[in-house]
Scaffold this motif. Structure first.
Motif, mmCIF file in Angstrom:
data_model
loop_
_atom_site.group_PDB
_atom_site.id
_atom_site.type_symbol
_atom_site.label_atom_id
_atom_site.label_comp_id
_atom_site.label_asym_id
_atom_site.label_seq_id
_atom_site.Cartn_x
_atom_site.Cartn_y
_atom_site.Cartn_z
ATOM 1 N N ILE A 128 -38.607 29.332 83.576
ATOM 2 C CA ILE A 128 -37.459 29.179 84.482
ATOM 3 C C ILE A 128 -36.151 29.384 83.710
ATOM 4 C CG2 ILE A 128 -36.179 27.498 85.904
ATOM 5 C CD1 ILE A 128 -38.945 26.301 86.659
ATOM 6 N N VAL A 129 -36.069 28.781 82.503
ATOM 7 C CA VAL A 129 -34.838 28.876 81.697
ATOM 8 C C VAL A 129 -34.575 30.335 81.316
ATOM 9 C CG1 VAL A 129 -33.740 28.165 79.533
ATOM 10 C CG2 VAL A 129 -35.155 26.533 80.782
ATOM 11 N N ILE A 130 -35.622 31.035 80.851
ATOM 12 C CA ILE A 130 -35.435 32.424 80.415
ATOM 13 C C ILE A 130 -35.183 33.337 81.625
ATOM 14 C CG2 ILE A 130 -36.542 34.399 79.246
ATOM 15 C CD1 ILE A 130 -37.906 32.309 77.410
ATOM 16 N N GLY A 131 -35.892 33.077 82.717
ATOM 17 C CA GLY A 131 -35.686 33.865 83.947
ATOM 18 C C GLY A 131 -34.244 33.741 84.414
ATOM 19 N N SER A 132 -33.699 32.550 84.312
ATOM 20 C CA SER A 132 -32.318 32.321 84.733
ATOM 21 C C SER A 132 -31.345 33.098 83.831
ATOM 22 C CB SER A 132 -32.031 30.817 84.685
ATOM 23 O OG SER A 132 -30.684 30.573 84.936
ATOM 24 N N ALA A 133 -31.615 33.062 82.514
ATOM 25 C CA ALA A 133 -30.749 33.799 81.570
ATOM 26 C C ALA A 133 -30.820 35.301 81.847
ATOM 27 C CB ALA A 133 -31.163 33.490 80.133
ATOM 28 N N GLU A 134 -32.026 35.795 82.180
ATOM 29 C CA GLU A 134 -32.185 37.226 82.528
ATOM 30 C C GLU A 134 -31.353 37.562 83.760
ATOM 31 O OE1 GLU A 134 -33.697 39.554 81.002
ATOM 32 O OE2 GLU A 134 -35.395 38.768 79.850
ATOM 33 N N SER A 135 -31.426 36.682 84.742
ATOM 34 C CA SER A 135 -30.714 36.932 85.991
ATOM 35 C C SER A 135 -29.192 36.982 85.750
ATOM 36 C CB SER A 135 -31.096 35.827 86.988
ATOM 37 O OG SER A 135 -30.153 35.724 88.001
ATOM 38 N N VAL A 136 -28.692 36.005 84.973
ATOM 39 C CA VAL A 136 -27.243 35.978 84.696
ATOM 40 C C VAL A 136 -26.832 37.220 83.904
ATOM 41 C CG1 VAL A 136 -25.391 34.722 83.496
ATOM 42 C CG2 VAL A 136 -27.107 33.454 84.811
ATOM 43 N N ALA A 137 -27.680 37.595 82.911
ATOM 44 C CA ALA A 137 -27.357 38.779 82.091
ATOM 45 C C ALA A 137 -27.311 40.048 82.946
ATOM 46 C CB ALA A 137 -28.376 38.931 80.968
ATOM 47 N N GLY A 138 -28.110 40.059 84.019
ATOM 48 C CA GLY A 138 -28.124 41.236 84.898
ATOM 49 C C GLY A 138 -27.078 41.145 85.996
ATOM 50 N N GLY A 139 -26.173 40.181 85.891
ATOM 51 C CA GLY A 139 -25.091 40.054 86.880
ATOM 52 C C GLY A 139 -25.469 39.193 88.071
ATOM 53 N N GLY A 140 -26.641 38.519 88.008
ATOM 54 C CA GLY A 140 -27.079 37.697 89.145
ATOM 55 C C GLY A 140 -26.699 36.243 88.992
ATOM 56 N N GLU A 141 -27.360 35.409 89.790
ATOM 57 C CA GLU A 141 -27.066 33.966 89.840
ATOM 58 C C GLU A 141 -27.883 33.200 88.809
ATOM 59 O OE1 GLU A 141 -25.135 32.063 92.365
ATOM 60 O OE2 GLU A 141 -24.227 34.062 92.277
ATOM 61 N N GLU A 142 -27.320 32.057 88.386
ATOM 62 C CA GLU A 142 -28.089 31.147 87.528
ATOM 63 C C GLU A 142 -29.089 30.398 88.411
ATOM 64 O OE1 GLU A 142 -27.279 27.488 84.379
ATOM 65 O OE2 GLU A 142 -25.635 28.313 85.536
ATOM 66 N N ASP A 143 -30.301 30.168 87.887
ATOM 67 C CA ASP A 143 -31.285 29.383 88.634
ATOM 68 C C ASP A 143 -30.846 27.915 88.599
ATOM 69 O OD1 ASP A 143 -33.553 27.858 89.400
ATOM 70 O OD2 ASP A 143 -34.909 29.479 88.794
ATOM 71 N N PRO A 144 -30.685 27.248 89.756
ATOM 72 C CA PRO A 144 -30.205 25.859 89.751
ATOM 73 C C PRO A 144 -31.159 24.895 89.036
ATOM 74 C CG PRO A 144 -30.844 26.568 91.975
ATOM 75 C CD PRO A 144 -30.871 27.790 91.110
ATOM 76 N N ARG A 145 -32.426 25.319 88.827
ATOM 77 C CA ARG A 145 -33.392 24.433 88.153
ATOM 78 C C ARG A 145 -33.313 24.570 86.630
ATOM 79 N NH1 ARG A 145 -38.675 26.998 90.417
ATOM 80 N NH2 ARG A 145 -37.429 28.782 89.800
ATOM 81 N N ALA A 146 -32.480 25.496 86.125
ATOM 82 C CA ALA A 146 -32.517 25.826 84.688
ATOM 83 C C ALA A 146 -32.190 24.641 83.777
ATOM 84 C CB ALA A 146 -31.577 26.995 84.393
ATOM 85 N N ALA A 147 -31.120 23.886 84.089
ATOM 86 C CA ALA A 147 -30.717 22.788 83.193
ATOM 87 C C ALA A 147 -31.796 21.708 83.138
ATOM 88 C CB ALA A 147 -29.382 22.206 83.647
ATOM 89 N N ALA A 148 -32.330 21.345 84.300
ATOM 90 C CA ALA A 148 -33.376 20.305 84.340
ATOM 91 C C ALA A 148 -34.635 20.791 83.619
ATOM 92 C CB ALA A 148 -33.692 19.944 85.787
ATOM 93 N N SER A 149 -34.936 22.082 83.751
ATOM 94 C CA SER A 149 -36.137 22.629 83.096
ATOM 95 C C SER A 149 -35.978 22.625 81.573
ATOM 96 C CB SER A 149 -36.397 24.066 83.559
ATOM 97 O OG SER A 149 -36.625 24.083 84.938
ATOM 98 N N ALA A 150 -34.750 22.918 81.111
ATOM 99 C CA ALA A 150 -34.507 22.909 79.659
ATOM 100 C C ALA A 150 -34.710 21.496 79.108
ATOM 101 C CB ALA A 150 -33.095 23.409 79.364
ATOM 102 N N LYS A 151 -34.266 20.509 79.856
ATOM 103 C CA LYS A 151 -34.427 19.116 79.434
ATOM 104 C C LYS A 151 -35.919 18.752 79.372
ATOM 105 C CE LYS A 151 -32.600 14.829 79.079
ATOM 106 N NZ LYS A 151 -31.372 14.396 78.448
ATOM 107 N N LYS A 152 -36.629 19.142 80.415
ATOM 108 C CA LYS A 152 -38.064 18.840 80.508
ATOM 109 C C LYS A 152 -38.821 19.459 79.329
ATOM 110 C CE LYS A 152 -41.466 19.430 84.203
ATOM 111 N NZ LYS A 152 -41.700 20.093 85.475
ATOM 112 N N ALA A 153 -38.543 20.733 79.056
ATOM 113 C CA ALA A 153 -39.213 21.421 77.939
ATOM 114 C C ALA A 153 -38.831 20.774 76.617
ATOM 115 C CB ALA A 153 -38.833 22.904 77.929
ATOM 116 N N GLY A 154 -37.556 20.413 76.476
ATOM 117 C CA GLY A 154 -37.058 19.818 75.232
ATOM 118 C C GLY A 154 -37.740 18.496 74.926
ATOM 119 N N ARG A 155 -37.910 17.667 75.949
ATOM 120 C CA ARG A 155 -38.550 16.362 75.749
ATOM 121 C C ARG A 155 -40.017 16.545 75.309
ATOM 122 N NH1 ARG A 155 -34.258 13.542 74.755
ATOM 123 N NH2 ARG A 155 -33.549 12.076 76.316
#
Ligand code: HEM
Length: 254
Positions: A128-155
């Motif tokens: 989800i985090v990488i997909g969101s970064a891809e989308s933003v890099a391509g001029g699209g929207e950030e995935d709203p789940r990205a921040a929570a997913s990064a936290k989940k993976a980090g823990r």
């Protein structure tokens, strides 16, 4: 050829091959785990958003391939070794009454929890985090789940780092130190040592999953907020499981 003689017997080529694969895959997996925790996370915190996004898509994405398939091969070869030991009737597979059985069971349970964290928590969240970064890099929207997913993976990643410290001890202990408890490897130990072990494992894992008071519970912050503390509490867990339980309770019983 010596290598193919009695291929699956103890000390034979088959056992050696399974162990060789286990070591190669294990260092790949755990080496990348330490890279993520000790190098990438602090480096990303100092990078600008654009550079971080590019590194995420080009470096982390590739590292995660080796990471998750390294975990898969470590697990598969570990289960193969366990199966060979059981098929050969080794005392190593007597998980409830020998020192070697207990130590490999604890090492393997810690590592299997780590393996499940990789495939069921870290990888789905990182997609989800990488997909969101891809989308933003391509001029699209950030995935709203990205921040929570990064936290989940980090823990989960920090919990794996913490558990790797006692895990590797018990994994190596089995063949290399358990003889200190007597050549036959047999002794009587109270069954509740298993309860202590399972309680410690559950406390770490459930704290990482946010089940015990959320992702920012006091113990989750203490164990996982900084990699320094993760290392310290990894060694604390090792001291509790080995010096208190093995040496203190089991050692005194043997
Ligand atoms: C994922 C689940 C895992 C399982 C089911 C598993 C299982 C096993 C088994 C059955 C052994 C043989 C024990 C013996 O005969 O002495 C072993 C040894 C070992 N494993 Fe694992 N393992 C797992 C993960 C890992 C990980 C993540 C590492 C980290 C690098 C690792 C490193 C080792 C090492 C260093 C040995 C020592 C072998 C020796 O000294 O002969 N294992 N493992």
């Amino acid at each position: 050829m010596e290598f193919f003689k009695d291929f699956f017997d103890p000390g034979s080529g088959g056992q050696m091959l399974a162990r060789y694969g286990h070591f190669l895959a294990g260092i790949t997996w755990i080496g990348l785990l330490y890279y993520f925790n000790f190098v990438q996370v602090p480096a990303f915190a100092q990078m600008e958003a654009g550079a971080r996004s590019e590194a995420l898509r080009k470096v982390t994405f590739r590292a995660l391939w080796w990471f998750r398939w390294g975990a898969m091969l470590t697990f598969a070869t570990g289960v193969l070794i366990l199966g060979l030991q059981r098929a050969l009737g080794s005392e190593f597979s007597d998980y409830f009454s020998t020192t070697v059985g207990l130590s490999i069971a604890w090492g393997a349970l810690l590592a299997t929890t780590m393996f499940l964290n990789v495939w069921l928590v870290i990888w789905p969240a990182q997609k989800i985090v990488i997909g969101s970064a891809e989308s933003v890099a391509g001029g699209g929207e950030e995935d709203p789940r990205a921040a929570a997913s990064a936290k989940k993976a980090g823990r989960a990643s920090r919990a794996n780092t913490m558990m790797s410290i006692p895990m590797l001890w018990f994994m190596g202990f089995t063949s290399h130190f358990s003889s200190a408890y007597g050549q036959d490897g047999g002794f009587g130990y109270p069954g509740w040592v298993w309860i202590v072990f399972l309680a410690v494992l559950a406390f770490i894992e459930l704290s990482a999953l946010g089940v015990l008071g959320g992702y920012d519970s006091p113990q989750a912050k203490l164990f996982f907020d900084t990699h320094r503390n993760t290392i310290i509490y990894g060694f604390v867990t090792w001291v509790v499981l080995y010096f208190v339980v093995f040496e203190g309770i089991i050692g005194g019983n043997s």
